[in-house]
Write a protein that holds these residues in place. Structure first.
Motif, mmCIF file in Angstrom:
data_model
loop_
_atom_site.group_PDB
_atom_site.id
_atom_site.type_symbol
_atom_site.label_atom_id
_atom_site.label_comp_id
_atom_site.label_asym_id
_atom_site.label_seq_id
_atom_site.Cartn_x
_atom_site.Cartn_y
_atom_site.Cartn_z
ATOM 1 N N PRO A 128 -37.688 69.344 8.143
ATOM 2 C CA PRO A 128 -38.651 68.544 8.917
ATOM 3 C C PRO A 128 -38.794 67.120 8.372
ATOM 4 O O PRO A 128 -38.961 66.173 9.132
ATOM 5 N N HIS A 129 -38.698 66.964 7.074
ATOM 6 C CA HIS A 129 -38.828 65.639 6.468
ATOM 7 C C HIS A 129 -37.596 64.779 6.772
ATOM 8 O O HIS A 129 -37.718 63.582 7.039
ATOM 9 N N LEU A 130 -36.423 65.410 6.737
ATOM 10 C CA LEU A 130 -35.202 64.672 7.070
ATOM 11 C C LEU A 130 -35.232 64.230 8.531
ATOM 12 O O LEU A 130 -34.861 63.093 8.842
ATOM 13 N N LEU A 131 -35.684 65.085 9.412
ATOM 14 C CA LEU A 131 -35.774 64.719 10.826
ATOM 15 C C LEU A 131 -36.709 63.525 11.018
ATOM 16 O O LEU A 131 -36.422 62.615 11.801
ATOM 17 N N GLU A 132 -37.801 63.505 10.284
ATOM 18 C CA GLU A 132 -38.736 62.380 10.374
ATOM 19 C C GLU A 132 -38.095 61.098 9.838
ATOM 20 O O GLU A 132 -38.216 60.027 10.430
ATOM 21 N N ILE A 133 -37.387 61.208 8.721
ATOM 22 C CA ILE A 133 -36.679 60.048 8.157
ATOM 23 C C ILE A 133 -35.677 59.509 9.165
ATOM 24 O O ILE A 133 -35.591 58.295 9.398
ATOM 25 N N MET A 134 -34.913 60.401 9.793
ATOM 26 C CA MET A 134 -33.895 59.970 10.749
ATOM 27 C C MET A 134 -34.537 59.262 11.947
ATOM 28 O O MET A 134 -33.989 58.270 12.433
ATOM 29 N N GLN A 135 -35.675 59.738 12.421
ATOM 30 C CA GLN A 135 -36.362 59.075 13.528
ATOM 31 C C GLN A 135 -36.803 57.674 13.127
ATOM 32 O O GLN A 135 -36.699 56.734 13.916
ATOM 33 N N ILE A 136 -37.290 57.513 11.910
ATOM 34 C CA ILE A 136 -37.718 56.201 11.433
ATOM 35 C C ILE A 136 -36.527 55.271 11.330
ATOM 36 O O ILE A 136 -36.561 54.125 11.792
ATOM 37 N N VAL A 137 -35.430 55.748 10.745
ATOM 38 C CA VAL A 137 -34.236 54.920 10.560
ATOM 39 C C VAL A 137 -33.679 54.486 11.910
ATOM 40 O O VAL A 137 -33.241 53.348 12.083
ATOM 41 N N LYS A 138 -33.687 55.388 12.880
ATOM 42 C CA LYS A 138 -33.150 55.084 14.205
ATOM 43 C C LYS A 138 -34.117 54.271 15.055
ATOM 44 O O LYS A 138 -33.807 53.888 16.186
ATOM 45 N N GLY A 139 -35.309 54.002 14.528
ATOM 46 C CA GLY A 139 -36.287 53.177 15.241
ATOM 47 C C GLY A 139 -37.047 53.920 16.319
ATOM 48 O O GLY A 139 -37.685 53.309 17.167
ATOM 49 N N LYS A 140 -36.996 55.253 16.287
ATOM 50 C CA LYS A 140 -37.695 56.053 17.285
ATOM 51 C C LYS A 140 -39.112 56.403 16.857
ATOM 52 O O LYS A 140 -39.860 57.008 17.582
#
Length: 97
Positions: free
Chosen positions: A82-94
């Motif tokens: 769940p933390h990685l998914l949140e990081i990926m959303q932040i990095v992708k600007g979502k």
């Protein structure tokens, strides 16, 4: 799943005091579902990171996320997912931090 094939080489150049270190390089294959060079190019255009910072961050994140994806049932990775998914959303600007 089809994967791009990469080989990573890590060389230990010097210790924390600046002394040269004699150690064989660490070399390993690191397949990935993404074209990492395309992502590195895109991340290198970010204005909030130096090119080297973008490379180090992107490569580390892609190496970690691919291992987690390949081993999603591993107890450690299941907890981190769940933390990685949140990081990926932040990095992708979502999502904003």
């Amino acid at each position: 799943m089809k994967q791009h094939q990469y080989r990573v080489t890590l060389e230990y150049l010097a210790d924390a005091d600046g002394h040269a270190v004699e150690q064989a390089p660490l070399v390993f294959d690191a397949p990935n579902h993404d074209n990492i060079f395309s992502i590195l190019e895109m991340m290198g255009r970010r204005e909030d990171m130096t090119p080297e910072m973008a490379q180090r961050f992107t490569l580390g994140l892609k190496l970690m996320s691919e291992v987690m994806l390949e081993n999603k049932n591993h107890p450690l990775f299941a907890q981190l997912r769940p933390h990685l998914l949140e990081i990926m959303q932040i990095v992708k600007g979502k999502k904003t931090a």
